[in-house]
Motif scaffolding. Structure first.
Motif, PDB file in Angstrom:
ATOM      1  N   LYS A   1     -26.527  41.650  48.907  1.00 58.68           N
ATOM      2  CA  LYS A   1     -27.952  41.526  48.591  1.00 58.68           C
ATOM      3  C   LYS A   1     -28.535  42.864  48.164  1.00 58.68           C
ATOM      4  CE  LYS A   1     -29.182  37.456  51.310  1.00 58.68           C
ATOM      5  NZ  LYS A   1     -30.232  36.831  52.140  1.00 58.68           N
ATOM      6  N   ARG A   2     -28.299  43.233  46.945  1.00 57.13           N
ATOM      7  CA  ARG A   2     -28.944  44.375  46.296  1.00 57.13           C
ATOM      8  C   ARG A   2     -28.567  45.706  46.950  1.00 57.13           C
ATOM      9  NH1 ARG A   2     -34.894  44.063  46.517  1.00 57.13           N
ATOM     10  NH2 ARG A   2     -34.618  45.959  45.271  1.00 57.13           N
ATOM     11  N   HIS A   3     -27.636  46.389  46.319  1.00 53.06           N
ATOM     12  CA  HIS A   3     -27.302  47.752  46.729  1.00 53.06           C
ATOM     13  C   HIS A   3     -28.288  48.737  46.114  1.00 53.06           C
ATOM     14  CE1 HIS A   3     -23.327  45.594  46.307  1.00 53.06           C
ATOM     15  NE2 HIS A   3     -23.401  45.818  47.588  1.00 53.06           N
ATOM     16  N   GLU A   4     -28.398  49.888  46.737  1.00 52.17           N
ATOM     17  CA  GLU A   4     -29.256  50.941  46.193  1.00 52.17           C
ATOM     18  C   GLU A   4     -28.531  52.268  46.026  1.00 52.17           C
ATOM     19  OE1 GLU A   4     -32.363  50.797  45.128  1.00 52.17           O
ATOM     20  OE2 GLU A   4     -33.066  48.860  45.856  1.00 52.17           O
ATOM     21  N   ASN A   5     -27.667  52.594  46.960  1.00 52.74           N
ATOM     22  CA  ASN A   5     -27.076  53.925  46.924  1.00 52.74           C
ATOM     23  C   ASN A   5     -25.761  53.906  47.702  1.00 52.74           C
ATOM     24  OD1 ASN A   5     -28.303  57.294  47.740  1.00 52.74           O
ATOM     25  ND2 ASN A   5     -27.074  56.580  46.029  1.00 52.74           N
ATOM     26  N   GLY A   6     -24.870  54.843  47.372  1.00 51.70           N
ATOM     27  CA  GLY A   6     -23.621  54.977  48.099  1.00 51.70           C
ATOM     28  C   GLY A   6     -23.181  56.423  48.146  1.00 51.70           C
TER      29      GLY A   6
ATOM     30  N   VAL B   1     -20.157  46.158  44.215  1.00 55.23           N
ATOM     31  CA  VAL B   1     -19.732  47.548  44.327  1.00 55.23           C
ATOM     32  C   VAL B   1     -18.583  47.747  43.350  1.00 55.23           C
ATOM     33  CG1 VAL B   1     -18.776  49.333  45.839  1.00 55.23           C
ATOM     34  CG2 VAL B   1     -20.391  47.642  46.750  1.00 55.23           C
ATOM     35  N   TYR B   2     -18.675  48.794  42.507  1.00 53.90           N
ATOM     36  CA  TYR B   2     -17.677  49.039  41.471  1.00 53.90           C
ATOM     37  C   TYR B   2     -17.011  50.405  41.670  1.00 53.90           C
ATOM     38  CZ  TYR B   2     -20.401  45.410  39.038  1.00 53.90           C
ATOM     39  OH  TYR B   2     -21.075  44.256  38.707  1.00 53.90           O
ATOM     40  N   ARG B   3     -15.779  50.502  41.180  1.00 55.06           N
ATOM     41  CA  ARG B   3     -15.088  51.791  41.113  1.00 55.06           C
ATOM     42  C   ARG B   3     -14.402  51.880  39.756  1.00 55.06           C
ATOM     43  NH1 ARG B   3     -10.341  52.845  45.300  1.00 55.06           N
ATOM     44  NH2 ARG B   3      -9.265  51.488  43.815  1.00 55.06           N
ATOM     45  N   PHE B   4     -14.747  52.915  39.003  1.00 49.62           N
ATOM     46  CA  PHE B   4     -14.174  53.125  37.678  1.00 49.62           C
ATOM     47  C   PHE B   4     -13.156  54.257  37.746  1.00 49.62           C
ATOM     48  CE2 PHE B   4     -14.243  55.434  33.579  1.00 49.62           C
ATOM     49  CZ  PHE B   4     -13.789  54.426  32.746  1.00 49.62           C
ATOM     50  N   THR B   5     -11.936  53.976  37.318  1.00 51.88           N
ATOM     51  CA  THR B   5     -10.879  54.982  37.271  1.00 51.88           C
ATOM     52  C   THR B   5     -10.636  55.362  35.817  1.00 51.88           C
ATOM     53  OG1 THR B   5      -9.839  54.059  39.257  1.00 51.88           O
ATOM     54  CG2 THR B   5      -8.491  55.500  37.868  1.00 51.88           C
ATOM     55  N   PRO B   6     -10.982  56.579  35.426  1.00 50.69           N
ATOM     56  CA  PRO B   6     -10.866  56.957  34.012  1.00 50.69           C
ATOM     57  C   PRO B   6      -9.430  57.301  33.626  1.00 50.69           C
ATOM     58  CG  PRO B   6     -11.703  58.803  35.288  1.00 50.69           C
ATOM     59  CD  PRO B   6     -11.578  57.651  36.245  1.00 50.69           C
ATOM     60  N   LYS B   7      -9.123  57.116  32.354  1.00 53.46           N
ATOM     61  CA  LYS B   7      -7.831  57.565  31.829  1.00 53.46           C
ATOM     62  C   LYS B   7      -7.763  59.085  31.808  1.00 53.46           C
ATOM     63  CE  LYS B   7      -7.066  53.519  28.859  1.00 53.46           C
ATOM     64  NZ  LYS B   7      -6.923  53.048  27.455  1.00 53.46           N
TER      65      LYS B   7
ATOM     66  N   ILE C   1     -19.994  53.000  41.691  1.00 55.41           N
ATOM     67  CA  ILE C   1     -21.301  52.493  41.269  1.00 55.41           C
ATOM     68  C   ILE C   1     -21.694  51.332  42.173  1.00 55.41           C
ATOM     69  CG2 ILE C   1     -22.651  51.512  39.370  1.00 55.41           C
ATOM     70  CD1 ILE C   1     -20.431  52.634  37.472  1.00 55.41           C
ATOM     71  N   VAL C   2     -22.925  51.330  42.631  1.00 53.92           N
ATOM     72  CA  VAL C   2     -23.444  50.173  43.359  1.00 53.92           C
ATOM     73  C   VAL C   2     -24.577  49.571  42.549  1.00 53.92           C
ATOM     74  CG1 VAL C   2     -22.717  51.014  45.612  1.00 53.92           C
ATOM     75  CG2 VAL C   2     -25.003  51.556  44.795  1.00 53.92           C
ATOM     76  N   GLU C   3     -24.652  48.246  42.594  1.00 57.53           N
ATOM     77  CA  GLU C   3     -25.521  47.491  41.700  1.00 57.53           C
ATOM     78  C   GLU C   3     -26.714  46.905  42.449  1.00 57.53           C
ATOM     79  OE1 GLU C   3     -24.493  44.377  38.178  1.00 57.53           O
ATOM     80  OE2 GLU C   3     -23.655  43.909  40.142  1.00 57.53           O
TER      81      GLU C   3
END
Length: 524
Positions: free
Chosen positions: A329-334, A249-255, A227-229
């Motif tokens: 400074k403000r992400h939009e897409n990755g 910039v985030y990365r979520f690792t699910p169980k 996810i980018v914010e």
């Protein structure tokens, strides 16, 4: 001028321009390659009056949906009656002070289910969010766009508006992001069945993924969600036209990657200085730390790691700052670069969108994060494209080939006026080891009559409006529609307009038209 046009019927508006490719006098010939680079480049459109979209001469386009297209199954009680309009304030689809709210379909997901071809989108503006599906095989306008969901559960009965979208093949659901700050923003899920229909027509919030001004969202084959914010910072003292970095910039690792409601671990990207110390929000509070200029210098490279965001009580943005992550400074897409085994992730940084900004990093960049694999705990960050006043407001990105990255602008009305140029779409060739990056313009965006009206006649002081001004480019999306794990963006090397590969973009504001791109010399 050598001009190619395709016309179509756009609802009650009658005959409107649907596609233009043009040879513009004095424009530069692009290098041969894909249809995105194989023709003659247009010049950027000036910010004056009504302008048509102009494509590189090797491309063509046609509309697949437009704002006043009626929904097949409207929710009249909520005013969700048209593809790009909410009529809860007014049923008048005109340029009137009391006109309807423009809901602005945003990013695109193209999927094929049982041989049927669909385009899915969330809607960015209006009183609340909703999700639509465009049937690309349907020719009857009354049956073309279906409302999939406009209701959430619990406190999200009227869900927030949506910006980002991706398809999660592991849990068989669309993941949509809301750019609203915490607690409204976050990630919502909409499950689809084997035919591409919503299973319960409800949008379900996924609290474990945090709450923030989320925008771009992307899967990887390990089941992680990236996810980018997009959260703007404040103007530091003495620099009213500049903003401090404030997005992560985030990365979520699910169980359990098949069930994201089971929770998991949310981490944020941390950039390290040469001495190994992290670059934190506190360091960048004045916007003048030399590391910002270094990050925006070709050839620079920084080590990275991921830090866990443990405290989500005040939202993901505050939690990431508390964890010592590095803001931008403000992400939009990755997106992941195809052909790299998900070892290269590219994300945009919009920048300040003001020509008078006088701090480093003012005009944003596209950054490359290189890792040994998508779940790696360390990596290296370097700039792939560095923005300048003529190429800034960098927004959505998508790969056209392994080396050709499509980058589009959302520079905003202020910067459009300052440089007298509307937004453009570019191709950045990532091949080779260049210390600078030349960009080929494949799209000079225009401004339709509706957007021109909204730009020239903003609401009265204190008046509320959901309608923006100049048109914006968003939703650039190249996909073959594969809904399986092998269809995750980055898993295959695209071949535009052949072997089932299709390309779309959304022209937000104004008439809110979504376009499908085609090769001007043949192909889909």
């Amino acid at each position: 001028m050598n001009v190619r046009k395709r016309y179509g019927l756009l609802g009650a508006a009658g005959l409107c321009l649907v596609a233009i490719s043009a040879l513009v006098p004095g424009s530069a010939a692009a290098d041969p390659g894909t249809p995105f680079t194989g023709g003659v480049q247009p010049a950027a459109n000036p910010r004056e009056g009504i302008q048509d979209n102009v494509l590189i001469s090797s491309l063509d386009e046609s509309s697949v949906a437009w704002g006043n297209l009626p929904l097949e199954n409207p929710d009249t009680a909520k005013g969700i009656t048209h593809y790009g309009y909410n009529t809860s304030k007014s049923s008048v689809l005109t340029q009137d002070p009391n006109e309807t709210y423009k809901t602005e379909p945003d990013k695109n997901v193209y999927l094929t289910f049982n041989g049927h071809h669909y385009l899915y989108q969330g809607h960015e503006l209006g009183p609340q969010g909703y999700v639509t599906r465009v049937d690309l095989d349907e020719t009857d306008p009354a049956e073309k766009v279906r409302l999939l969901a406009d209701t959430g559960s619990g406190a999200d009965a009227a869900p927030p508006t949506f910006d980002g979208i991706t398809w999660d093949p592991f849990s068989h659901q669309l993941l949509l992001t809301s750019e609203a700050t915490a607690p409204a923003g976050g990630v919502f899920a909409l499950k689809l069945d084997a035919n591409g229909e919503a299973t319960d027509h409800l949008l379900h919030r996924l609290p474990a993924l945090g709450s923030g001004g989320y925008e771009g969202i992307q899967n990887d084959p390990d089941g992680n969600v990236w996810i980018v914010e997009d959260v703007g910072g404040v103007a530091p003292a003495g620099h009213p036209n500049s903003k401090i970095p404030n997005s992560y910039v985030y990365r979520f690792t699910p169980k359990n990657r098949a069930d994201l409601t089971k929770g998991g671990t949310l981490k944020a990207l941390q950039v390290l200085r040469a001495d190994g110390t992290p670059v934190t929000a506190a360091d960048l509070a004045t916007g003048q730390d030399p590391v910002i200029a270094s990050l925006h210098t070709y050839g620079a490279a920084f080590r990275t790691t991921w830090v866990q965001v443990k405290d989500l009580s005040a939202g993901s943005t505050a939690g990431a700052a508390k964890a010592g992550a590095t803001p931008f400074k403000r992400h939009e897409n990755g997106v992941f670069r195809p052909g790299t085994g998900f070892r290269e992730f590219y994300f945009t940084e919009t920048g300040d969108t003001n020509a008078d900004s006088d701090l480093p990093g003012a005009f944003g960049a596209v950054f490359r994060l290189s890792q040994s694999g998508p779940s790696s705990s360390t990596g290296r960050l370097s700039p792939a494209v560095i923005g300048d006043v003529r190429h800034t407001g960098l927004d959505n990105i998508s790969f056209a080939t392994k080396d050709q990255l499509l980058v589009v602008e959302d520079a905003g009305d202020v910067l459009h006026g300052q440089r007298n140029a509307l937004d453009s779409g570019y191709v950045a060739d990532l091949g080779g080891g260049a210390k600078s990056r030349s960009l080929v313009r494949w799209l000079a965006e225009g401004r339709d009559a509706s957007a021109t009206y909204d730009a020239l006649f903003p609401p009265l002081s204190g008046g509320a409006t959901f309608n923006d001004g100049d048109s914006e480019i968003t939703g650039i999306h190249v996909s073959d529609g594969d809904p399986g794990v092998t269809g995750i963006l980055g898993a295959k090397v695209p071949t535009p307009f052949t072997h089932r590969w299709r390309a779309f973009w959304t022209q937000q504001h104004g008439d809110n038209v979504t376009w499908e791109l085609r090769s001007a010399t043949g192909g889909h």
